[in-house]
Scaffold this motif. Structure first.
Motif, PDB file in Angstrom:
ATOM      1  N   MET A   1       0.818  -1.191   0.000  1.00 16.84           N
ATOM      2  CA  MET A   1       0.000   0.000   0.000  1.00 16.84           C
ATOM      3  C   MET A   1       0.862   1.256   0.000  1.00 16.84           C
ATOM      4  O   MET A   1       0.562   2.209  -0.714  1.00 16.84           O
ATOM      5  N   LYS A   2       1.929   1.228   0.827  1.00 17.83           N
ATOM      6  CA  LYS A   2       2.828   2.375   0.880  1.00 17.83           C
ATOM      7  C   LYS A   2       3.530   2.561  -0.466  1.00 17.83           C
ATOM      8  O   LYS A   2       3.775   3.686  -0.886  1.00 17.83           O
ATOM      9  N   THR A   3       3.837   1.465  -1.132  1.00 14.38           N
ATOM     10  CA  THR A   3       4.519   1.537  -2.425  1.00 14.38           C
ATOM     11  C   THR A   3       3.613   2.199  -3.456  1.00 14.38           C
ATOM     12  O   THR A   3       4.060   3.048  -4.223  1.00 14.38           O
ATOM     13  N   ARG A   4       2.330   1.819  -3.480  1.00 13.46           N
ATOM     14  CA  ARG A   4       1.382   2.411  -4.419  1.00 13.46           C
ATOM     15  C   ARG A   4       1.224   3.903  -4.147  1.00 13.46           C
ATOM     16  O   ARG A   4       1.156   4.715  -5.069  1.00 13.46           O
ATOM     17  N   PHE A   5       1.118   4.237  -2.868  1.00  7.70           N
ATOM     18  CA  PHE A   5       0.977   5.642  -2.492  1.00  7.70           C
ATOM     19  C   PHE A   5       2.211   6.429  -2.916  1.00  7.70           C
ATOM     20  O   PHE A   5       2.111   7.519  -3.460  1.00  7.70           O
ATOM     21  N   LEU A   6       3.396   5.863  -2.707  1.00  6.48           N
ATOM     22  CA  LEU A   6       4.645   6.514  -3.078  1.00  6.48           C
ATOM     23  C   LEU A   6       4.727   6.696  -4.598  1.00  6.48           C
ATOM     24  O   LEU A   6       5.096   7.770  -5.078  1.00  6.48           O
ATOM     25  N   ILE A   7       4.342   5.675  -5.365  1.00  5.61           N
ATOM     26  CA  ILE A   7       4.352   5.771  -6.829  1.00  5.61           C
ATOM     27  C   ILE A   7       3.362   6.832  -7.295  1.00  5.61           C
ATOM     28  O   ILE A   7       3.663   7.650  -8.169  1.00  5.61           O
ATOM     29  N   LEU A   8       2.159   6.847  -6.693  1.00  6.68           N
ATOM     30  CA  LEU A   8       1.158   7.846  -7.042  1.00  6.68           C
ATOM     31  C   LEU A   8       1.662   9.253  -6.762  1.00  6.68           C
ATOM     32  O   LEU A   8       1.489  10.170  -7.573  1.00  6.68           O
ATOM     33  N   MET A   9       2.332   9.445  -5.633  1.00  3.08           N
ATOM     34  CA  MET A   9       2.867  10.759  -5.274  1.00  3.08           C
ATOM     35  C   MET A   9       3.964  11.180  -6.253  1.00  3.08           C
ATOM     36  O   MET A   9       4.031  12.345  -6.646  1.00  3.08           O
ATOM     37  N   ILE A  10       4.814  10.250  -6.664  1.00  2.43           N
ATOM     38  CA  ILE A  10       5.881  10.557  -7.619  1.00  2.43           C
ATOM     39  C   ILE A  10       5.279  10.955  -8.970  1.00  2.43           C
ATOM     40  O   ILE A  10       5.710  11.926  -9.594  1.00  2.43           O
ATOM     41  N   VAL A  11       4.255  10.218  -9.414  1.00  2.00           N
ATOM     42  CA  VAL A  11       3.602  10.539 -10.684  1.00  2.00           C
ATOM     43  C   VAL A  11       2.938  11.913 -10.610  1.00  2.00           C
ATOM     44  O   VAL A  11       3.073  12.740 -11.520  1.00  2.00           O
ATOM     45  N   LEU A  12       2.210  12.187  -9.534  1.00  2.00           N
ATOM     46  CA  LEU A  12       1.557  13.491  -9.376  1.00  2.00           C
ATOM     47  C   LEU A  12       2.572  14.623  -9.300  1.00  2.00           C
ATOM     48  O   LEU A  12       2.370  15.684  -9.895  1.00  2.00           O
TER      49      LEU A  12
END
Length: 144
Positions: A1-12
C-alpha cells in the motif's frame, strides 16, 4: 500500500513539475505566406502618362498585403532584411526607405537616390509568443 501511495505521489509530482513550464500563447504559421504578385517595378523617373496620379499626390510605391499566413492576432510585420546581389550599399539604402503597413503591405517612397537593381525583401511576422521570417518573399525592381 505504501509503495502504491509513493508511486502515485511521484507521478503526481512529476505531472505538477512538468506542467509548470510556460507554453506560448496562440500560434503562427507562415509556411504558405507570400505576396501575389511578388514583384513591383519602381521607376526612378516617373512617366507622365503612367504615373500622373502618383506625380500629383506624391504617392509611394505600395505592394499588396501578404497572404497565406495564419496566427493569433495581433500579428505585427517588420522588414527583416533587404538583399541585392553585388549591391550591398544599395540594399542598405533601400532598407532605410522601406516601411511596412498593416497586414504586410510594403511601402517605398518616390524620389529616393537608390541605385537601379533588384532588391529582395524578407519580412518578419511576430505575435504573442512567436516570431517567424518569410525569406525573400518580395522583389522590388528599380529602373530609371
Amino acid at each position: 500500500m505504501k509503495t502504491r501511495f509513493l508511486i502515485l505521489m511521484i507521478v503526481l509530482l512529476g505531472m505538477f513539475v512538468g506542467g509548470c513550464h510556460e507554453i506560448p500563447e496562440g500560434f503562427l504559421e507562415t509556411g504558405e505566406a507570400n505576396y501575389n504578385p511578388d514583384t513591383l517595378i519602381v521607376r526612378k523617373t516617373l512617366d507622365p502618362k503612367f504615373d500622373e496620379i502618383r506625380m500629383e499626390n506624391g504617392a509611394p510605391w505600395v505592394s499588396i498585403k501578404m497572404e497565406g499566413y495564419l496566427g493569433t492576432e495581433q500579428i505585427n510585420f517588420s522588414i527583416e532584411s533587404v538583399t541585392s546581389e553585388g549591391n550591398e550599399a544599395g540594399a542598405a539604402e533601400f532598407m532605410k526607405n522601406l516601411s511596412v503597413r498593416g497586414a504586410g503591405a510594403l511601402v517605398y517612397p518616390q524620389g529616393t537616390n537608390v541605385p537601379e537593381g533588384r532588391y529582395v525583401v524578407s519580412v518578419r511576422l511576430t505575435n504573442p509568443g512567436y516570431s517567424q521570417v518569410v525569406k525573400d518573399c518580395f522583389t522590388f525592381i528599380v529602373k530609371d
